[in-house]
Design a protein around this motif. Structure first.
Motif, PDB file in Angstrom:
ATOM      1  N   UNK A 180      48.666  39.332  46.362  1.00 41.84           N
ATOM      2  CA  UNK A 180      48.427  38.091  45.634  1.00 41.84           C
ATOM      3  C   UNK A 180      46.933  37.907  45.428  1.00 41.84           C
ATOM      4  N   UNK A 181      46.531  37.640  44.185  1.00 42.87           N
ATOM      5  CA  UNK A 181      45.142  37.320  43.864  1.00 42.87           C
ATOM      6  C   UNK A 181      45.082  35.848  43.491  1.00 42.87           C
ATOM      7  N   UNK A 182      44.226  35.097  44.179  1.00 49.16           N
ATOM      8  CA  UNK A 182      44.055  33.662  43.919  1.00 49.16           C
ATOM      9  C   UNK A 182      42.759  33.464  43.153  1.00 49.16           C
ATOM     10  N   UNK A 183      42.845  32.815  41.998  1.00 50.08           N
ATOM     11  CA  UNK A 183      41.702  32.595  41.114  1.00 50.08           C
ATOM     12  C   UNK A 183      41.453  31.091  40.993  1.00 50.08           C
ATOM     13  N   UNK A 184      40.688  30.503  41.925  1.00 52.04           N
ATOM     14  CA  UNK A 184      40.451  29.053  41.906  1.00 52.04           C
ATOM     15  C   UNK A 184      39.363  28.681  40.896  1.00 52.04           C
ATOM     16  N   UNK A 185      39.783  28.354  39.680  1.00 56.88           N
ATOM     17  CA  UNK A 185      38.866  28.012  38.599  1.00 56.88           C
ATOM     18  C   UNK A 185      37.804  29.092  38.420  1.00 56.88           C
ATOM     19  N   UNK A 186      38.228  30.355  38.398  1.00 54.68           N
ATOM     20  CA  UNK A 186      37.299  31.458  38.127  1.00 54.68           C
ATOM     21  C   UNK A 186      37.116  31.503  36.609  1.00 54.68           C
ATOM     22  N   UNK A 187      36.238  30.635  36.123  1.00 59.91           N
ATOM     23  CA  UNK A 187      36.136  30.403  34.679  1.00 59.91           C
ATOM     24  C   UNK A 187      35.617  31.630  33.941  1.00 59.91           C
ATOM     25  N   UNK A 188      34.653  32.341  34.530  1.00 57.67           N
ATOM     26  CA  UNK A 188      34.001  33.448  33.832  1.00 57.67           C
ATOM     27  C   UNK A 188      34.566  34.778  34.295  1.00 57.67           C
ATOM     28  N   UNK A 189      35.271  35.461  33.407  1.00 58.43           N
ATOM     29  CA  UNK A 189      35.807  36.791  33.661  1.00 58.43           C
ATOM     30  C   UNK A 189      35.546  37.655  32.440  1.00 58.43           C
ATOM     31  N   UNK A 190      35.122  38.882  32.654  1.00 64.43           N
ATOM     32  CA  UNK A 190      34.897  39.796  31.543  1.00 64.43           C
ATOM     33  C   UNK A 190      36.233  40.324  31.025  1.00 64.43           C
ATOM     34  N   UNK A 191      36.201  40.946  29.841  1.00 64.41           N
ATOM     35  CA  UNK A 191      37.408  41.563  29.301  1.00 64.41           C
ATOM     36  C   UNK A 191      37.920  42.652  30.231  1.00 64.41           C
ATOM     37  N   UNK A 192      36.990  43.395  30.833  1.00 64.35           N
ATOM     38  CA  UNK A 192      37.378  44.454  31.758  1.00 64.35           C
ATOM     39  C   UNK A 192      38.091  43.885  32.977  1.00 64.35           C
ATOM     40  N   UNK A 193      37.568  42.796  33.524  1.00 61.75           N
ATOM     41  CA  UNK A 193      38.208  42.161  34.684  1.00 61.75           C
ATOM     42  C   UNK A 193      39.587  41.627  34.320  1.00 61.75           C
ATOM     43  N   UNK A 194      39.715  41.058  33.138  1.00 61.58           N
ATOM     44  CA  UNK A 194      41.032  40.570  32.697  1.00 61.58           C
ATOM     45  C   UNK A 194      42.021  41.726  32.590  1.00 61.58           C
ATOM     46  N   UNK A 195      41.561  42.861  32.064  1.00 60.83           N
ATOM     47  CA  UNK A 195      42.433  44.028  31.964  1.00 60.83           C
ATOM     48  C   UNK A 195      42.840  44.525  33.342  1.00 60.83           C
ATOM     49  N   UNK A 196      41.913  44.489  34.298  1.00 59.55           N
ATOM     50  CA  UNK A 196      42.226  44.921  35.662  1.00 59.55           C
ATOM     51  C   UNK A 196      43.282  44.010  36.294  1.00 59.55           C
ATOM     52  N   UNK A 197      43.199  42.726  36.008  1.00 57.33           N
ATOM     53  CA  UNK A 197      44.206  41.792  36.526  1.00 57.33           C
ATOM     54  C   UNK A 197      45.557  42.036  35.869  1.00 57.33           C
ATOM     55  N   UNK A 198      45.561  42.386  34.593  1.00 54.86           N
ATOM     56  CA  UNK A 198      46.825  42.735  33.930  1.00 54.86           C
ATOM     57  C   UNK A 198      47.457  43.963  34.576  1.00 54.86           C
ATOM     58  N   UNK A 199      46.642  44.970  34.853  1.00 57.40           N
ATOM     59  CA  UNK A 199      47.143  46.174  35.512  1.00 57.40           C
ATOM     60  C   UNK A 199      47.706  45.836  36.895  1.00 57.40           C
ATOM     61  N   UNK A 200      47.032  44.931  37.593  1.00 55.29           N
ATOM     62  CA  UNK A 200      47.482  44.497  38.908  1.00 55.29           C
ATOM     63  C   UNK A 200      48.881  43.886  38.828  1.00 55.29           C
ATOM     64  N   UNK A 201      49.108  43.026  37.842  1.00 55.03           N
ATOM     65  CA  UNK A 201      50.421  42.402  37.674  1.00 55.03           C
ATOM     66  C   UNK A 201      51.454  43.429  37.239  1.00 55.03           C
ATOM     67  N   UNK A 202      51.076  44.350  36.347  1.00 59.01           N
ATOM     68  CA  UNK A 202      52.003  45.388  35.904  1.00 59.01           C
ATOM     69  C   UNK A 202      52.511  46.231  37.070  1.00 59.01           C
ATOM     70  N   UNK A 203      51.685  46.396  38.092  1.00 58.30           N
ATOM     71  CA  UNK A 203      52.058  47.190  39.265  1.00 58.30           C
ATOM     72  C   UNK A 203      52.803  46.366  40.316  1.00 58.30           C
TER      73      UNK A 203
END
Length: 290
Positions: free
Chosen positions: A9-32
């Motif tokens: 589980x990744x908790x993102x408490x108002x992590x407002x600033x995320x790069x496109x690369x970080x967003x893609x990494x989070x997508x991969x995390x959920x896909x797995x």
């Protein structure tokens, strides 16, 4: 992306600033099969602080940003809807079933759902402070969700479009604390390794090795808990402890290392259960396995 592989589980408490690369990494995390819990403006800005037109994680959240931030809100509440017919509603409303409404946060985003969602919590909009004859909810209920829950493959995603984390830190509302706890448990989607029930506030840490499990219980019950050095130690009594015995392991012995006791215990479905009669400051539970 490899840094996330050890987490469920990744908790993102108002992590407002995320790069496109970080967003893609989070997508991969959920896909797995990983799960995410996020709040407020998470991913609404890029790594330079420039605002996006929509969330960088809008496809995971299942909602899109409607272009407006509301707040500071004065009189706004959240309506509790335990009878929504959703399998998600019961776990996230645990210990809140008897509450008709709870207080809202201070700021919220207007968002629009892109997919269908359950509605365990909905918005009661702000209403005036004055004149006194108008101090009541002008809209006693709406269908605007303030908690978005969805499953994606083997992962789960919870998005809260208001500042529950900041509000809880500032005012320590018990209801906000319960809601946060419930959403974390729902998103994790598994029974906790350790559960402790009893009066007081304990910090709980579990450490598993090949032939042992060690659980540290630190007693934080004190009026100075959030303010620095404790002035005195306030003991807690009768803590009911439940611990999962690791798969494929057999329990040989249970011992309380601080008090030196060997408690009487029961085992049901690989779950150990016993009661610690009291903790002054610290207790260590040692499980020997084979």
């Amino acid at each position: 992306a490899g840094e996330l592989e050890n987490y469920k589980l990744v908790i993102l408490p108002n992590v407002a600033a995320l790069s496109d690369t970080q967003c893609d990494q989070l997508r991969q995390f959920v896909e797995k099969g990983g799960s995410i819990m996020a709040t407020f403006e998470t991913s609404l800005y890029d790594e330079n602080g420039d605002q996006r037109k929509d969330f960088g994680l809008t496809d995971l959240f299942g909602v899109r940003y409607a272009g407006k931030v509301e707040g500071p809100m004065k009189n706004s509440y959240l309506k509790i809807n335990p009878e929504t017919g959703s399998a998600f509603s019961s776990p996230v409303l645990e210990d809140l079933e008897d509450a008709f409404r709870i207080i809202n946060g201070v700021y919220r985003l207007e968002v629009e759902p892109e997919v269908d969602f359950p509605s365990p919590i909905t918005l009661i909009p702000s209403y005036p402070d004055l004149p006194m004859e108008h101090v009541y909810p002008l809209q006693p209920e709406t269908d605007i969700r303030e908690l978005y829950l969805r499953e994606s493959g083997k992962g789960r995603i919870a998005y809260i479009p208001w500042d529950i984390d900041r509000a809880f830190w500032n005012i320590m509302s018990v209801d906000h604390g319960k809601l946060l706890r419930n959403v974390f448990k729902w998103a994790l989607n598994e029974s906790p390794v350790v559960e402790v029930k009893g009066k007081g506030i304990l910090d709980i840490t579990a450490w598993e090795q090949e032939r042992s499990v060690t659980v540290h219980l630190v007693n934080f019950t004190n009026p100075m808990m959030m303010k620095g050095p404790f002035r005195e130690l306030l003991p807690v009594e009768d803590q009911l402890v439940k611990i999962n015995i690791p798969t494929g392991k057999n329990l040989r012995k249970v011992k309380l290392l601080v008090s030196g006791q060997e408690p009487n215990y029961n085992i049901s479905d690989s779950r150990l259960e016993f009661t610690i009669p009291g903790i002054l400051d610290h207790e260590v539970i040692a499980l020997d396995l084979s």
